[in-house]
Design an enzyme around this catalytic site. Structure first.
Site, PDB file in Angstrom:
ATOM      1  N   ARG A 248       0.864  -1.188   0.000  1.00  0.00           N
ATOM      2  CA  ARG A 248       0.000   0.000   0.000  1.00  0.00           C
ATOM      3  C   ARG A 248       0.892   1.227   0.000  1.00  0.00           C
ATOM      4  O   ARG A 248       1.589   1.482   0.983  1.00  0.00           O
ATOM      5  CB  ARG A 248      -0.889  -0.043   1.252  1.00  0.00           C
ATOM      6  N   HIS A 252      -3.496   4.338   4.998  1.00  0.00           N
ATOM      7  CA  HIS A 252      -4.674   3.459   4.933  1.00  0.00           C
ATOM      8  C   HIS A 252      -5.870   4.170   4.313  1.00  0.00           C
ATOM      9  O   HIS A 252      -6.579   3.625   3.474  1.00  0.00           O
ATOM     10  CB  HIS A 252      -5.035   2.957   6.343  1.00  0.00           C
ATOM     11  N   TYR A 261       3.653   4.814  11.999  1.00  0.00           N
ATOM     12  CA  TYR A 261       3.882   3.372  12.168  1.00  0.00           C
ATOM     13  C   TYR A 261       4.736   2.720  11.079  1.00  0.00           C
ATOM     14  O   TYR A 261       5.025   1.540  11.155  1.00  0.00           O
ATOM     15  CB  TYR A 261       2.551   2.615  12.313  1.00  0.00           C
TER      16      TYR A 261
HETATM   17  C1  LIG Z   1     -15.165  -6.504  11.047  1.00  0.00           C
HETATM   18  C2  LIG Z   1     -14.365  -5.248  10.959  1.00  0.00           C
HETATM   19  N1  LIG Z   1     -13.386  -5.003  11.853  1.00  0.00           N
HETATM   20  C3  LIG Z   1     -12.645  -3.877  11.752  1.00  0.00           C
HETATM   21  C4  LIG Z   1     -12.905  -2.961  10.766  1.00  0.00           C
HETATM   22  C5  LIG Z   1     -12.062  -1.702  10.658  1.00  0.00           C
HETATM   23  N2  LIG Z   1     -11.134  -1.850   9.532  1.00  0.00           N
HETATM   24  C6  LIG Z   1     -11.389  -1.331   8.328  1.00  0.00           C
HETATM   25  S1  LIG Z   1     -10.189  -1.664   7.217  1.00  0.00           S
HETATM   26  C7  LIG Z   1      -9.293  -2.533   8.356  1.00  0.00           C
HETATM   27  C8  LIG Z   1      -7.963  -3.146   8.007  1.00  0.00           C
HETATM   28  C9  LIG Z   1      -8.078  -4.241   7.042  1.00  0.00           C
HETATM   29  O1  LIG Z   1      -6.781  -4.638   6.647  1.00  0.00           O
HETATM   30  P1  LIG Z   1      -6.569  -5.593   5.422  1.00  0.00           P
HETATM   31  O2  LIG Z   1      -7.593  -6.654   5.424  1.00  0.00           O
HETATM   32  O3  LIG Z   1      -5.149  -6.015   5.383  1.00  0.00           O
HETATM   33  O4  LIG Z   1      -6.926  -4.643   4.168  1.00  0.00           O
HETATM   34  P2  LIG Z   1      -6.138  -3.341   3.651  1.00  0.00           P
HETATM   35  O5  LIG Z   1      -6.876  -2.161   4.191  1.00  0.00           O
HETATM   36  O6  LIG Z   1      -4.738  -3.421   4.133  1.00  0.00           O
HETATM   37  O7  LIG Z   1      -6.216  -3.401   2.174  1.00  0.00           O
HETATM   38  C10 LIG Z   1      -9.941  -2.551   9.583  1.00  0.00           C
HETATM   39  C11 LIG Z   1      -9.422  -3.198  10.802  1.00  0.00           C
HETATM   40  C12 LIG Z   1     -13.954  -3.238   9.866  1.00  0.00           C
HETATM   41  N3  LIG Z   1     -14.255  -2.411   8.857  1.00  0.00           N
HETATM   42  N4  LIG Z   1     -14.655  -4.378   9.964  1.00  0.00           N
END
Ligand SMILES: Cc1ncc(C[n+]2csc(CCOP(=O)(O)OP(=O)(O)O)c2C)c(N)n1
Ligand SMILES: [Mg+2]
Length: 330
Positions: A248, A252, A261
């Site tokens: 990425r 975020h 971080y």
């Molecule tokens: C069930 C749930 N828990 C937490 C969140 C908050 N949240 C949104 S994106 C994210 C990180 C997801 O990381 P990843 O799956 O690696 O996807 P990336 O954003 O890195 O593409 C989190 C914890 C959420 N949307 N849904």
């Protein structure tokens, strides 16, 4: 990258140029969203930057007239290959009535659209996975036998929804391709604090189907692996888990400060592998792109993004009296 590898995997010169065009369009739309956000015009951005090769390469392996896409919030590249336009993305960012995803009701990145064969997404991560498995089961029952492409981040591969969906699809040999975009972070949590196993692809063995890890910066390799998975799915041989290893390149979301971080040196190093740059180099070495045609393409795509911005900014908002539509039944 070796010259003309695309032909060996069945991609024509036109197709790889088209792939690059989609990647560029996704990137330029994304860059525009950040500008609009920082100018106070759109409230939120969740980016695809760095993941365009994985998304576009993967989406090219599907039949857009027949198959279904259950994407996650970063998938601008994939939804564009399935038919969404720059205008659609901008309309959604400005929350305008004509937004095909939700008529301006959902946050950006919550893609959906019947005419695009894209299932509406929900905010809790990974809810799209059991939905994708259900669509595959429905296709089996109706005899349509479509393949289903669902994507998610590596952090999301820890969610129960992933494991339940994968287990069910494995047991019933359903035509689902689980596509994990491993960009090394789940917001601020680095990969080593997310998984104890070597790779996300390793998880497939627990569900009785193949897991493949692929360089997500290389759209041709991603396409090759996904095409094999789609062919297997349609031959009744069941699901595949494909892990595209990416990075990425930006925070975020527009509400995140990644400087707290992750080290700038790490991000700068990853930028050297930016797929927009490396794929353009590949196309030049293959004799398909020149500096001149690249800059013409870049201007053409920029004009599309400018027009889309103008259109979406002028477009009407949903009528205030429609606020409760689809929320409460009468
Ligand atoms: C069930 C749930 N828990 C937490 C969140 C908050 N949240 C949104 S994106 C994210 C990180 C997801 O990381 P990843 O799956 O690696 O996807 P990336 O954003 O890195 O593409 C989190 C914890 C959420 N949307 N849904
Ligand atoms: Mg991630």
């Amino acid at each position: 990258m070796t010259k003309n590898r695309h032909q060996a995997v069945g991609l024509t010169d036109e197709q790889v140029l088209d792939m690059y065009r989609y990647m560029l369009l996704a990137r330029k739309v994304d860059e525009r969203l950040w500008l609009l956000n920082r100018a106070g015009k759109v409230p939120f951005v969740i980016s695809c930057q760095g993941q365009e090769a994985a998304q576009v390469g993967a989406a090219f392996a599907f039949d857009k007239e027949k198959d279904y896409l259950c994407p996650y919030y970063r998938d601008f590249g994939a939804v564009m290959v399935f038919g969404q336009t720059a205008r659609d993305t901008l309309l959604s960012a400005f929350a305008k009535a004509e937004d095909p995803n939700s008529g301006g009701r959902q946050m950006p990145g919550h893609f959906g659209g019947k005419k695009y064969r894209i299932l509406t997404g929900s905010s809790p991560v990974t809810t799209q996975v059991p939905h994708a498995v259900g669509i595959a089961l429905a296709g089996r029952m109706t005899g349509e036998n479509h393949a289903v492409f669902t994507s998610f981040g590596e952090g999301s591969s820890n969610q129960g929804d992933f494991h339940e969906g994968a287990n069910f699809a494995g047991v019933h040999k359903l035509p689902v391709i689980f596509f994990c975009e491993n960009n090394k972070y789940a917001i601020s949590v680095p990969l080593k604090k997310q998984l104890a196993c070597e790779s996300v692809a390793d998880r497939a063995v627990g569900y009785g189907f193949p897991g493949v890890s692929v360089d997500g910066n290389d759209p041709i390799e991603v396409y090759r692996v996904m095409k094999e998975a789609v062919d297997r799915a349609k031959a009744g041989e069941g699901p595949t888990l494909v892990e595209a290893v990416t990075y990425r390149l930006v925070p975020h979301s527009s509400d995140d400060d990644d400087r707290v971080y992750r080290d700038r040196g790490e991000v700068d190093e990853a930028k050297k592998q930016d797929p927009i740059i490396t794929f353009s180099q590949y196309l030049k070495e293959a004799g398909l792109l020149t500096d001149e045609s690249e800059s013409a393409l870049s201007n053409e795509v920029q004009a599309i993004v400018d027009e889309a911005t103008e259109y979406a900014e002028q477009a009407p908002y949903p009528a205030p009296e429609s606020t409760l539509m689809h929320v409460y039944g009468s």
